[in-house]
Structure formats: C-alpha cells, structure tokens
Design an enzyme around this catalytic site. Structure first.
Site, PDB file in Angstrom:
ATOM      1  N   ARG A  15     -20.528 -30.182 -20.605  1.00  0.00           N
ATOM      2  CA  ARG A  15     -19.961 -29.012 -20.731  1.00  0.00           C
ATOM      3  C   ARG A  15     -21.552 -27.909 -20.733  1.00  0.00           C
ATOM      4  O   ARG A  15     -22.397 -28.475 -21.128  1.00  0.00           O
ATOM      5  CB  ARG A  15     -19.149 -28.430 -21.837  1.00  0.00           C
ATOM      6  CG  ARG A  15     -17.758 -28.891 -21.806  1.00  0.00           C
ATOM      7  CD  ARG A  15     -16.843 -28.846 -22.787  1.00  0.00           C
ATOM      8  NE  ARG A  15     -17.285 -29.787 -23.955  1.00  0.00           N
ATOM      9  CZ  ARG A  15     -16.973 -30.126 -25.013  1.00  0.00           C
ATOM     10  NH1 ARG A  15     -15.946 -29.032 -25.483  1.00  0.00           N
ATOM     11  NH2 ARG A  15     -17.353 -30.812 -25.783  1.00  0.00           N
ATOM     12  N   TYR A  94     -20.288 -24.983 -31.807  1.00  0.00           N
ATOM     13  CA  TYR A  94     -19.542 -25.738 -32.657  1.00  0.00           C
ATOM     14  C   TYR A  94     -20.319 -26.531 -33.507  1.00  0.00           C
ATOM     15  O   TYR A  94     -21.592 -26.832 -32.970  1.00  0.00           O
ATOM     16  CB  TYR A  94     -18.695 -26.854 -31.685  1.00  0.00           C
ATOM     17  CG  TYR A  94     -17.320 -26.155 -30.961  1.00  0.00           C
ATOM     18  CD1 TYR A  94     -16.441 -25.693 -31.594  1.00  0.00           C
ATOM     19  CD2 TYR A  94     -17.606 -26.289 -29.670  1.00  0.00           C
ATOM     20  CE1 TYR A  94     -15.246 -25.418 -31.237  1.00  0.00           C
ATOM     21  CE2 TYR A  94     -16.276 -25.835 -29.111  1.00  0.00           C
ATOM     22  CZ  TYR A  94     -15.281 -25.317 -29.762  1.00  0.00           C
ATOM     23  OH  TYR A  94     -14.305 -24.686 -28.967  1.00  0.00           O
ATOM     24  N   HIS A  96     -19.122 -28.277 -36.931  1.00  0.00           N
ATOM     25  CA  HIS A  96     -18.436 -29.594 -37.639  1.00  0.00           C
ATOM     26  C   HIS A  96     -19.281 -29.922 -38.594  1.00  0.00           C
ATOM     27  O   HIS A  96     -19.634 -31.342 -38.484  1.00  0.00           O
ATOM     28  CB  HIS A  96     -17.967 -30.511 -36.630  1.00  0.00           C
ATOM     29  CG  HIS A  96     -17.122 -29.970 -35.422  1.00  0.00           C
ATOM     30  ND1 HIS A  96     -15.867 -29.533 -35.732  1.00  0.00           N
ATOM     31  CD2 HIS A  96     -17.056 -29.840 -34.107  1.00  0.00           C
ATOM     32  CE1 HIS A  96     -15.382 -29.204 -34.731  1.00  0.00           C
ATOM     33  NE2 HIS A  96     -16.046 -29.240 -33.695  1.00  0.00           N
ATOM     34  N   GLU A 118     -15.595 -23.162 -34.904  1.00  0.00           N
ATOM     35  CA  GLU A 118     -14.452 -23.917 -35.253  1.00  0.00           C
ATOM     36  C   GLU A 118     -13.936 -23.199 -36.336  1.00  0.00           C
ATOM     37  O   GLU A 118     -12.674 -23.464 -36.981  1.00  0.00           O
ATOM     38  CB  GLU A 118     -14.456 -25.334 -35.366  1.00  0.00           C
ATOM     39  CG  GLU A 118     -15.665 -25.711 -36.701  1.00  0.00           C
ATOM     40  CD  GLU A 118     -17.002 -25.710 -36.299  1.00  0.00           C
ATOM     41  OE1 GLU A 118     -17.597 -26.166 -37.095  1.00  0.00           O
ATOM     42  OE2 GLU A 118     -17.276 -25.568 -35.286  1.00  0.00           O
ATOM     43  N   VAL A 239      -4.772 -34.049 -37.006  1.00  0.00           N
ATOM     44  CA  VAL A 239      -4.864 -33.309 -38.175  1.00  0.00           C
ATOM     45  C   VAL A 239      -6.171 -32.358 -38.297  1.00  0.00           C
ATOM     46  O   VAL A 239      -7.428 -32.883 -37.964  1.00  0.00           O
ATOM     47  CB  VAL A 239      -4.750 -34.108 -39.420  1.00  0.00           C
ATOM     48  CG1 VAL A 239      -4.869 -33.181 -40.600  1.00  0.00           C
ATOM     49  CG2 VAL A 239      -3.387 -34.806 -39.371  1.00  0.00           C
ATOM     50  N   ILE A 269     -11.785 -36.563 -34.965  1.00  0.00           N
ATOM     51  CA  ILE A 269     -13.079 -37.589 -35.161  1.00  0.00           C
ATOM     52  C   ILE A 269     -14.333 -36.440 -35.435  1.00  0.00           C
ATOM     53  O   ILE A 269     -15.272 -36.677 -36.032  1.00  0.00           O
ATOM     54  CB  ILE A 269     -13.349 -38.443 -34.073  1.00  0.00           C
ATOM     55  CG1 ILE A 269     -14.421 -39.564 -34.351  1.00  0.00           C
ATOM     56  CG2 ILE A 269     -13.763 -37.780 -32.561  1.00  0.00           C
ATOM     57  CD1 ILE A 269     -14.153 -40.189 -35.616  1.00  0.00           C
TER      58      ILE A 269
END
Length: 372
Positions: A15, A94, A96, A118, A239, A269
C-alpha cells in the site's frame, strides 16, 4: 506545507499513504507534495501519475523525511524510518503502539508529533480511519482462513460450504464490530455455518435485525467461547479495544481441545492478538502451527489487496490530511476533538491513555499537549 509520502518498507507491504488523486487535492489546497520514487508501484500507481497530479518525486526516503513537514504513511514507521523523524515533524499513519514498546520509545525520542489513524474517532463513536481497513481485513479473513484449512497447508481439509451430504465448516467469529461483521458475512456467503460472539447486547440486536438467518449470534462469555472453540473448524479473532492491547480470549490450553488442523485467523494481531499463541507473521510466511492448530497472523492483511486498500484508506484519510495541512496540527486538533483523539505522541510525551496503560507509561492528556 510540505507533505511527504515515503515508500512503505514493512515486509510485503504494497500500500501507499497517498494516492495520486489525494496528492492532487493537497496541491490544489496550496501545499507541496513530495513522493518517494516507486512509492505507489505496489498499488498500481506510477511516478508519472503523481507528477501529473502536481507532486514532486524524490529519489530516496531520506530526502522525503528531510524536506517534509508532515509525513503520511500506511504502516507504523520501521526502525530506519523512526531514525529519520525529527522534532516538530508530524507523522500521520497507523501506529498500534500498545504492543510495541520499542516503537513507542523511538517516537518519544524523536520529538515528533504522531497522530494514529486507529485512534481518530467520529461523532458516532466509530473509528473512521480504521474502518476501511477493518472492512478489508474482515472480508479477507474467511478467504485466507479457507486457504489455511486446506490439507496441503496443514489444515483439516474442510471445505467452507461443504457439498451435498457433507456439512459446511463451523466458523466462530470473536467480536461483532466492523471486522467481525464483514468476516461473518463473507464466511456465511461461502456457505459456512457461522456464529458471532460479542459482549454488546445492542450490537448483537443490530446483527440479528440486519443479518438474522445469515449467521447466528451469541453473547460472549468465557463459557461460550470455550464451548464454541472446540466445535470450530475456523476461529476468527476480531476483537478491538481502541488503542489498547487486544485481550487474550483463547488460551494455549484450549488448543488441545480444538479439532486437529483447525484454523485461527487473528485479525487483532496489530494490537498484539487475541489468542495466547498468536505472533505476527508476514504474507511471505503467513501460517504456523501450535499444538496441531494452524495460525494465520499476518499483521498487514489489507496489504494483500493493495490497490483496493490504498484507495479506500485514502478516501477516509484525505479530509483529516487536508485539515492538518491547511491549519497545522494544533489548530486542526483544537477544531476537531475527534482528530485530537488520534494524537498518540507529542514532543517526547505519550498522549494516549489506553497505550499508556498497556505499556505502563505516564500520559500527558492531548488537551494539555495543545496548550504547550
């Protein structure tokens, strides 16, 4: 403002953070766009497309990082990229951070201002910059899970939809949000017998109202999870707790009760995974076995369909990118509390509470960061 878009360097990440159409919009707003040569190739965008949009092509990532005021990416910056960030520079991507203390420390040390896709929110309580990739990952999960179930890959050799006289695969989806809903829809569309677990009764009511008859729903408890996991041919982990590490909902001890060759697809993950035995893998080497259970834990699943993913992500991020470029990050975040929720790191301070809790670190509130 100078907006920089480097080529992604994470393994098998195809991407790109900025499409030519997005670049054109940014240029129309009076800003300069700097794109690393070849950055869009994996998504089917040539350097000539960016040049036609008014961008400038630079030969290396180092040049992009050195010139740009704002860096726009897709995945979290890798170690060589983090080393190029500087004080006062803005990073929009992003991140994380919750399961990644090394990245967090490097970003704090850089002095950069880091806004994470996010954790940006919207008026309805959703995550508008995570949603497009959650939709993609959710739709991919049954597809890659079906591949993992093939005997040649170590799986049970079960066909998702079965055939006359042979029952379909039993699919369990943990989490009824964007990822889980899309995973359940596709798995059911492939003919599988699907059950979705979630702890939100309003969400379960919504799923029953909209998809009743397509798949079943169950209220998520430890008992329900233990009951269904032993019946499942495939378990999809979907989740999400915004910004925080994913809870471990299936233990290693439970694997011994699962069907040999069953498939686990852990879409959570990026946030550490929701299975105790999960560890991040890549598209190059996506699956591994633990106690006879096959695990698919690719941390950038949407990268497999890079063009669709890039365009979808670009559509979602563009309004926020333009706000950051037009107003500067302080004014943009002051004007939009939802964008402010995306602020994770500022001038050596962690500014996201769930990340701070996950990593055991002190947190400066985003509102206080605006005042500094």
């Amino acid at each position: 403002m100078k907006i920089g878009c480097p080529k992604e360097i994470k393994a098998q990440e195809f991407r790109v953070g900025l499409t030519p159409n997005a670049a054109r919009e940014v240029v129309v707003h009076g800003h300069e766009v700097l794109v690393e040569a070849g950055a869009g190739a994996g998504s089917g965008f040539a350097d000539a497309d960016y040049l036609a949009a008014g961008a400038r092509i630079l030969a290396t990532a180092a040049e992009v990082f050195a010139e740009a005021d704002l860096i726009v990416k897709v995945k979290e910056p890798q170690a060589p990229e983090r080393a190029m960030l500087r004080e006062g520079q803005v990073l929009f991507t992003y991140l994380h951070l919750a399961p990644d203390p090394e990245q967090t420390e490097d970003l704090l040390t850089s002095g950069a201002t880091c806004i994470a896709y996010e954790t940006v929110t919207d008026a309805s309580g959703g995550l508008p910059l995570l949603a497009p990739m959650s939709e993609v990952a959710g739709k991919l999960a049954p597809q890659v899970g079906a591949w993992t179930l093939q005997k040649a890959n170590g799986g049970r050799g079960v066909l998702m939809g079965g055939v006359p006289g042979v029952g379909p695969a039993q699919v369990m989806v943990i989490g009824g949000g964007v990822v889980g809903t899309n995973a359940a829809r596709v798995a059911a569309g492939m003919g599988a017998d699907v059950t979705v677990l979630d702890r939100s009764l309003p969400r379960l009511r919504y799923l029953d109202d909209v998809f009743g008859g397509v798949f079943r729903t169950r209220y998520a408890t430890a008992g329900a999870t233990a009951e269904l996991v032993v019946q499942a041919d495939m378990v999809v982990g979907a989740v999400l707790i915004a910004g925080a590490a994913a809870p471990k909902l299936v233990t290693r001890a439970q694997l011994k009760d699962m069907k040999p060759g069953a498939a686990i697809v852990d879409v959570a993950i990026d946030q550490g995974g929701c299975f105790e035995t999960s560890r991040a893998t890549t598209h190059e080497d996506p699956i591994y076995e633990v106690d006879g259970i096959m695990h698919y834990c690719v941390a950038n699943m949407p990268g497999a369909v890079a063009r669709s993913s890039t365009i979808a992500l670009g559509n979602a991020t563009l309004p926020f990118l333009l706000a950051l470029a037009d107003k500067g990050w302080r004014k943009a975040c002051d004007d939009d509390p939802h964008l402010l929720n995306g602020l994770n790191v500022y001038a050596g301070h962690l500014t996201n509470v769930p990340v701070g809790k996950a990593l055991g670190m002190d947190v400066l509130s985003p509102s206080m960061a605006l005042k500094q």
